[in-house]
Scaffold this motif. Structure first.
Motif, PDB file in Angstrom:
ATOM      1  N   GLN A   5       0.875  -1.172   0.000  1.00  0.00           N
ATOM      2  CA  GLN A   5       0.000   0.000   0.000  1.00  0.00           C
ATOM      3  C   GLN A   5       0.910   1.219   0.000  1.00  0.00           C
ATOM      4  N   GLN A  22       1.601   5.537  -1.197  1.00  0.00           N
ATOM      5  CA  GLN A  22       1.027   6.832  -1.544  1.00  0.00           C
ATOM      6  C   GLN A  22       1.095   6.978  -3.060  1.00  0.00           C
ATOM      7  N   GLN A  60       4.126   8.520  -5.313  1.00  0.00           N
ATOM      8  CA  GLN A  60       5.270   8.767  -4.428  1.00  0.00           C
ATOM      9  C   GLN A  60       6.041   7.501  -4.070  1.00  0.00           C
ATOM     10  N   ASN A 103       4.327   5.233 -10.165  1.00  0.00           N
ATOM     11  CA  ASN A 103       4.117   6.680 -10.080  1.00  0.00           C
ATOM     12  C   ASN A 103       3.409   7.216 -11.319  1.00  0.00           C
ATOM     13  N   THR A 152      -0.342   6.149 -11.178  1.00  0.00           N
ATOM     14  CA  THR A 152      -1.139   6.786 -10.115  1.00  0.00           C
ATOM     15  C   THR A 152      -1.030   8.307 -10.121  1.00  0.00           C
ATOM     16  N   GLU A 156      -2.535  12.007  -6.088  1.00  0.00           N
ATOM     17  CA  GLU A 156      -1.647  12.286  -4.972  1.00  0.00           C
ATOM     18  C   GLU A 156      -2.435  12.472  -3.673  1.00  0.00           C
ATOM     19  N   GLY A 157      -1.850  12.015  -2.571  1.00  0.00           N
ATOM     20  CA  GLY A 157      -2.499  12.112  -1.271  1.00  0.00           C
ATOM     21  C   GLY A 157      -3.406  10.930  -0.974  1.00  0.00           C
ATOM     22  N   THR A 158      -3.483   9.975  -1.884  1.00  0.00           N
ATOM     23  CA  THR A 158      -4.335   8.804  -1.725  1.00  0.00           C
ATOM     24  C   THR A 158      -3.460   7.564  -1.570  1.00  0.00           C
ATOM     25  N   VAL A 159      -3.866   6.661  -0.696  1.00  0.00           N
ATOM     26  CA  VAL A 159      -3.169   5.389  -0.547  1.00  0.00           C
ATOM     27  C   VAL A 159      -3.725   4.426  -1.595  1.00  0.00           C
ATOM     28  N   PRO A 165      -8.542   2.645  -3.324  1.00  0.00           N
ATOM     29  CA  PRO A 165      -8.013   2.918  -1.984  1.00  0.00           C
ATOM     30  C   PRO A 165      -8.745   2.095  -0.925  1.00  0.00           C
TER      31      PRO A 165
END
Length: 142
Positions: free
Chosen positions: A12, A14, A17, A43, A46, A50-53, A73
């Motif tokens: 899991q 980010q 990132q 990267n 996805t 950004e900011g989401t697992v 998520p």
């Protein structure tokens, strides 16, 4: 001839990132996978979330190549985001830390439907409501 599967790894990360540092490096390095190649591909896939697992299921083959699938998520992440909370309750049976509306639960269930083990949306709603209650978040009408 089909390639032989050596390992299945679930991570899991980010969104946008992924880096070679833990947890990616150790999880993939022990199987001889090109870690930077995975990070760049993850990267890229996805980007914009950004900011989401994002969970990734990685299949590693005997020739050290890999394929991966990104999932939606986690339900707990989406519930915390909807309830505007940093974390759930330490004692969910006694302590309520927030609330979420039935319409927000329906949105989460529809988003998660493809990854849930439910026959229909009603079953998915029950799964999400159960997760909500186990986090110490109450469900309100709305």
């Amino acid at each position: 001839m089909a390639k032989k599967v050596v390992a299945m790894v679930k991570l899991q990360l980010q969104a946008g990132q992924a880096t070679p540092s833990p947890p990616v490096g150790p999880a993939l390095g022990q199987h001889g996978v090109n870690i930077m190649e995975f990070c760049k591909a993850f990267n890229e896939r996805t980007k914009g979330q950004e900011g989401t697992v994002i969970p990734a299921h990685i299949t590693i083959f005997s020739d050290r190549t890999f394929t991966f699938v990104t999932k939606t998520p986690p339900a707990t992440f989406l519930i915390k985001k909807s309830a505007k909370l940093a974390k759930g309750s330490n004692n969910p049976k006694k302590e309520v830390v927030g609330s979420i509306t039935k319409s927000q639960i329906r949105e989460i269930a529809q988003l998660k439907m493809q990854d849930l083990n439910a026959k229909d949306i009603e079953g998915a709603l029950k799964i999400i409501e159960g997760s909500t209650k186990s986090m110490g978040i109450e469900v309100v009408e709305g």
